[in-house]
Scaffold this active site. Structure first.
Site, PDB file in Angstrom:
ATOM      1  N   LYS A  26       0.836  -1.206   0.000  1.00  0.00           N
ATOM      2  CA  LYS A  26       0.000   0.000   0.000  1.00  0.00           C
ATOM      3  C   LYS A  26       0.870   1.256   0.000  1.00  0.00           C
ATOM      4  O   LYS A  26       0.637   2.191  -0.760  1.00  0.00           O
ATOM      5  CB  LYS A  26      -0.882   0.043   1.261  1.00  0.00           C
ATOM      6  CG  LYS A  26      -2.005  -0.968   1.288  1.00  0.00           C
ATOM      7  CD  LYS A  26      -2.828  -0.730   2.552  1.00  0.00           C
ATOM      8  CE  LYS A  26      -3.909  -1.762   2.744  1.00  0.00           C
ATOM      9  NZ  LYS A  26      -4.652  -1.550   4.002  1.00  0.00           N
ATOM     10  N   GLU A  60      -6.502  -3.579  16.005  1.00  0.00           N
ATOM     11  CA  GLU A  60      -7.534  -4.589  15.741  1.00  0.00           C
ATOM     12  C   GLU A  60      -8.629  -4.007  14.860  1.00  0.00           C
ATOM     13  O   GLU A  60      -9.185  -2.952  15.170  1.00  0.00           O
ATOM     14  CB  GLU A  60      -8.139  -5.044  17.065  1.00  0.00           C
ATOM     15  CG  GLU A  60      -7.674  -6.439  17.430  1.00  0.00           C
ATOM     16  CD  GLU A  60      -8.560  -7.028  18.500  1.00  0.00           C
ATOM     17  OE1 GLU A  60      -9.536  -7.706  18.135  1.00  0.00           O
ATOM     18  OE2 GLU A  60      -8.258  -6.771  19.665  1.00  0.00           O
ATOM     19  N   ASP A 104      -8.427   1.104   4.244  1.00  0.00           N
ATOM     20  CA  ASP A 104      -8.902  -0.257   4.458  1.00  0.00           C
ATOM     21  C   ASP A 104      -9.430  -0.738   3.122  1.00  0.00           C
ATOM     22  O   ASP A 104     -10.204  -0.045   2.453  1.00  0.00           O
ATOM     23  CB  ASP A 104      -9.974  -0.358   5.545  1.00  0.00           C
ATOM     24  CG  ASP A 104     -10.052  -1.808   6.041  1.00  0.00           C
ATOM     25  OD1 ASP A 104      -9.067  -2.277   6.625  1.00  0.00           O
ATOM     26  OD2 ASP A 104     -11.072  -2.471   5.794  1.00  0.00           O
ATOM     27  N   SER A 105      -8.974  -1.894   2.715  1.00  0.00           N
ATOM     28  CA  SER A 105      -9.316  -2.350   1.374  1.00  0.00           C
ATOM     29  C   SER A 105      -9.453  -3.856   1.364  1.00  0.00           C
ATOM     30  O   SER A 105      -9.082  -4.532   2.331  1.00  0.00           O
ATOM     31  CB  SER A 105      -8.227  -1.910   0.398  1.00  0.00           C
ATOM     32  OG  SER A 105      -6.950  -2.159   0.936  1.00  0.00           O
ATOM     33  N   PHE A 108       0.876  -6.745  -5.186  1.00  0.00           N
ATOM     34  CA  PHE A 108       0.928  -7.465  -3.905  1.00  0.00           C
ATOM     35  C   PHE A 108      -0.412  -8.163  -3.691  1.00  0.00           C
ATOM     36  O   PHE A 108      -1.333  -8.041  -4.507  1.00  0.00           O
ATOM     37  CB  PHE A 108       1.246  -6.504  -2.752  1.00  0.00           C
ATOM     38  CG  PHE A 108       0.128  -5.538  -2.412  1.00  0.00           C
ATOM     39  CD1 PHE A 108      -0.088  -4.401  -3.168  1.00  0.00           C
ATOM     40  CD2 PHE A 108      -0.722  -5.775  -1.333  1.00  0.00           C
ATOM     41  CE1 PHE A 108      -1.115  -3.515  -2.861  1.00  0.00           C
ATOM     42  CE2 PHE A 108      -1.756  -4.891  -1.011  1.00  0.00           C
ATOM     43  CZ  PHE A 108      -1.949  -3.757  -1.781  1.00  0.00           C
ATOM     44  N   GLY A 109      -0.519  -8.887  -2.589  1.00  0.00           N
ATOM     45  CA  GLY A 109      -1.794  -9.514  -2.205  1.00  0.00           C
ATOM     46  C   GLY A 109      -2.398 -10.370  -3.316  1.00  0.00           C
ATOM     47  O   GLY A 109      -1.731 -11.237  -3.895  1.00  0.00           O
ATOM     48  N   ASP A 113      -3.256  -9.526  -6.291  1.00  0.00           N
ATOM     49  CA  ASP A 113      -3.039  -9.004  -7.648  1.00  0.00           C
ATOM     50  C   ASP A 113      -2.843 -10.084  -8.721  1.00  0.00           C
ATOM     51  O   ASP A 113      -3.416  -9.976  -9.807  1.00  0.00           O
ATOM     52  CB  ASP A 113      -1.843  -8.040  -7.672  1.00  0.00           C
ATOM     53  CG  ASP A 113      -2.216  -6.655  -7.157  1.00  0.00           C
ATOM     54  OD1 ASP A 113      -3.424  -6.375  -7.030  1.00  0.00           O
ATOM     55  OD2 ASP A 113      -1.298  -5.863  -6.878  1.00  0.00           O
ATOM     56  N   LYS A 124      -1.450  -0.145 -13.059  1.00  0.00           N
ATOM     57  CA  LYS A 124      -2.388  -0.576 -11.998  1.00  0.00           C
ATOM     58  C   LYS A 124      -2.989   0.642 -11.295  1.00  0.00           C
ATOM     59  O   LYS A 124      -4.201   0.728 -11.109  1.00  0.00           O
ATOM     60  CB  LYS A 124      -1.681  -1.490 -10.979  1.00  0.00           C
ATOM     61  CG  LYS A 124      -2.633  -1.941  -9.883  1.00  0.00           C
ATOM     62  CD  LYS A 124      -2.000  -2.696  -8.726  1.00  0.00           C
ATOM     63  CE  LYS A 124      -2.994  -2.790  -7.566  1.00  0.00           C
ATOM     64  NZ  LYS A 124      -2.449  -3.316  -6.331  1.00  0.00           N
ATOM     65  N   HIS A 164      -8.715   0.394  -7.426  1.00  0.00           N
ATOM     66  CA  HIS A 164      -9.553   0.904  -6.338  1.00  0.00           C
ATOM     67  C   HIS A 164      -8.801   1.957  -5.519  1.00  0.00           C
ATOM     68  O   HIS A 164      -9.330   2.995  -5.190  1.00  0.00           O
ATOM     69  CB  HIS A 164      -9.980  -0.271  -5.447  1.00  0.00           C
ATOM     70  CG  HIS A 164      -8.848  -1.175  -5.035  1.00  0.00           C
ATOM     71  ND1 HIS A 164      -7.954  -1.699  -5.944  1.00  0.00           N
ATOM     72  CD2 HIS A 164      -8.422  -1.600  -3.815  1.00  0.00           C
ATOM     73  CE1 HIS A 164      -7.061  -2.419  -5.300  1.00  0.00           C
ATOM     74  NE2 HIS A 164      -7.318  -2.373  -4.015  1.00  0.00           N
TER      75      HIS A 164
HETATM   76  P1  IMP Z   1      -6.270  -4.301   5.213  1.00  0.00           P
HETATM   77  O1  IMP Z   1      -6.809  -3.107   4.454  1.00  0.00           O
HETATM   78  O2  IMP Z   1      -5.038  -3.976   5.957  1.00  0.00           O
HETATM   79  O3  IMP Z   1      -7.339  -4.965   6.029  1.00  0.00           O
HETATM   80  O4  IMP Z   1      -5.775  -5.376   4.148  1.00  0.00           O
HETATM   81  C1  IMP Z   1      -6.416  -5.535   2.939  1.00  0.00           C
HETATM   82  C2  IMP Z   1      -5.943  -6.798   2.250  1.00  0.00           C
HETATM   83  O5  IMP Z   1      -6.673  -6.869   1.016  1.00  0.00           O
HETATM   84  C3  IMP Z   1      -4.473  -6.797   1.855  1.00  0.00           C
HETATM   85  O6  IMP Z   1      -3.646  -7.391   2.811  1.00  0.00           O
HETATM   86  C4  IMP Z   1      -4.488  -7.603   0.564  1.00  0.00           C
HETATM   87  O7  IMP Z   1      -4.478  -8.987   0.839  1.00  0.00           O
HETATM   88  C5  IMP Z   1      -5.840  -7.236  -0.037  1.00  0.00           C
HETATM   89  N1  IMP Z   1      -5.689  -6.084  -0.949  1.00  0.00           N
HETATM   90  C6  IMP Z   1      -6.051  -4.787  -0.736  1.00  0.00           C
HETATM   91  N2  IMP Z   1      -5.718  -4.027  -1.780  1.00  0.00           N
HETATM   92  C7  IMP Z   1      -5.109  -4.842  -2.654  1.00  0.00           C
HETATM   93  C8  IMP Z   1      -4.523  -4.617  -3.930  1.00  0.00           C
HETATM   94  O8  IMP Z   1      -4.434  -3.507  -4.460  1.00  0.00           O
HETATM   95  N3  IMP Z   1      -4.025  -5.722  -4.528  1.00  0.00           N
HETATM   96  C9  IMP Z   1      -4.072  -6.961  -3.996  1.00  0.00           C
HETATM   97  N4  IMP Z   1      -4.571  -7.226  -2.799  1.00  0.00           N
HETATM   98  C10 IMP Z   1      -5.097  -6.171  -2.135  1.00  0.00           C
END
Ligand code: IMP
Length: 202
Positions: free
Chosen positions: A14, A42, A76-77, A157-158, A160, A180, A185
């Site tokens: 992020k 949390e 938060d995503s 990441f995550g 993707d 990207k 989002h």
């Molecule tokens: P949080 O917002 O810290 O609860 O984490 C959101 C989780 O959603 C991340 O650890 C990723 O696993 C996933 N995530 C959020 N945004 C993306 C993105 O842009 N690409 C891929 N995974 C995402």
């Protein structure tokens, strides 16, 4: 002088996206641990907005006792999959357990979706910005697409590598950071935030 913004996250993916998108010098970013905040926050809310607010408020409380003019921003995503009733949603980070990697998460998702014809999904991002003396402000962005049947590329990441944005031939994992960010989002939520801040200035 650029405005200092503390990003309430420890997620390197992020942070790297914020730095790339907002690189015109208006803001200078610090991550929570750079100002001495190491706590795990949390995420107890049921919505992206609720969790973004919890993270921003917690870090703002800490920051404002040290630096009166710093802003705090939290993201938060997560990924909502239609055939899974919107899961993993706000649990995206925890979907494969607390210490799982991005690869663990998308591998579990592909397994859970094996044989499913409906692969529609969307990424959602809610930003909460707290500026001293103002109530929290919220900015959202979404990116619709589908879940691939196999990972593609190793950028981002995550989740993707398994996300194909609607109308594009390349998945998020195969795109450059700029590609990207132009449609993601997070990119859209940041664009909404900048427009919102500009409107207030004028
Ligand atoms: P949080 O917002 O810290 O609860 O984490 C959101 C989780 O959603 C991340 O650890 C990723 O696993 C996933 N995530 C959020 N945004 C993306 C993105 O842009 N690409 C891929 N995974 C995402």
């Amino acid at each position: 002088m650029p405005q200092t913004v503390v990003i309430a996250t420890g997620n390197a993916g992020k942070v790297s996206e914020f730095n790339t998108i907002l690189k015109d010098g208006t803001f200078s970013f610090l991550v929570s641990k750079e100002i001495g905040f190491y706590e795990e926050i949390e995420e107890t809310a049921k919505t992206f907005k609720g969790n973004a607010e919890i993270k921003a408020k917690t870090v703002f409380e800490y920051v404002s006792s040290k630096q009166k003019d710093y802003w705090v921003m939290a993201d938060d995503s997560g990924l909502e999959v239609e055939a899974l009733g919107g899961r993993p949603g706000v649990f995206s980070a925890r979907y494969a357990g607390e210490n799982a990697s991005g690869k663990d998460r998308y591998t579990k998702l592909l397994k859970e979706m094996e044989g499913l014809a409906n692969r529609n999904a969307r990424f959602v991002c809610c930003l909460c910005l707290i500026r001293p003396g103002s109530p929290p402000e919220f900015f959202e962005g979404e990116c619709k697409g589908t879940i691939l049947t196999e990972p593609r590329g190793n950028g981002g990441f995550g989740y993707d590598p398994v996300f194909l944005p609607k109308g594009y031939a390349k998945g998020f994992g195969e795109m450059s950071d700029e590609e990207k960010n132009s449609l993601s989002h997070r990119g859209r939520a940041i664009k909404n935030m900048l427009e919102g801040l500009n409107e207030k200035k004028n």
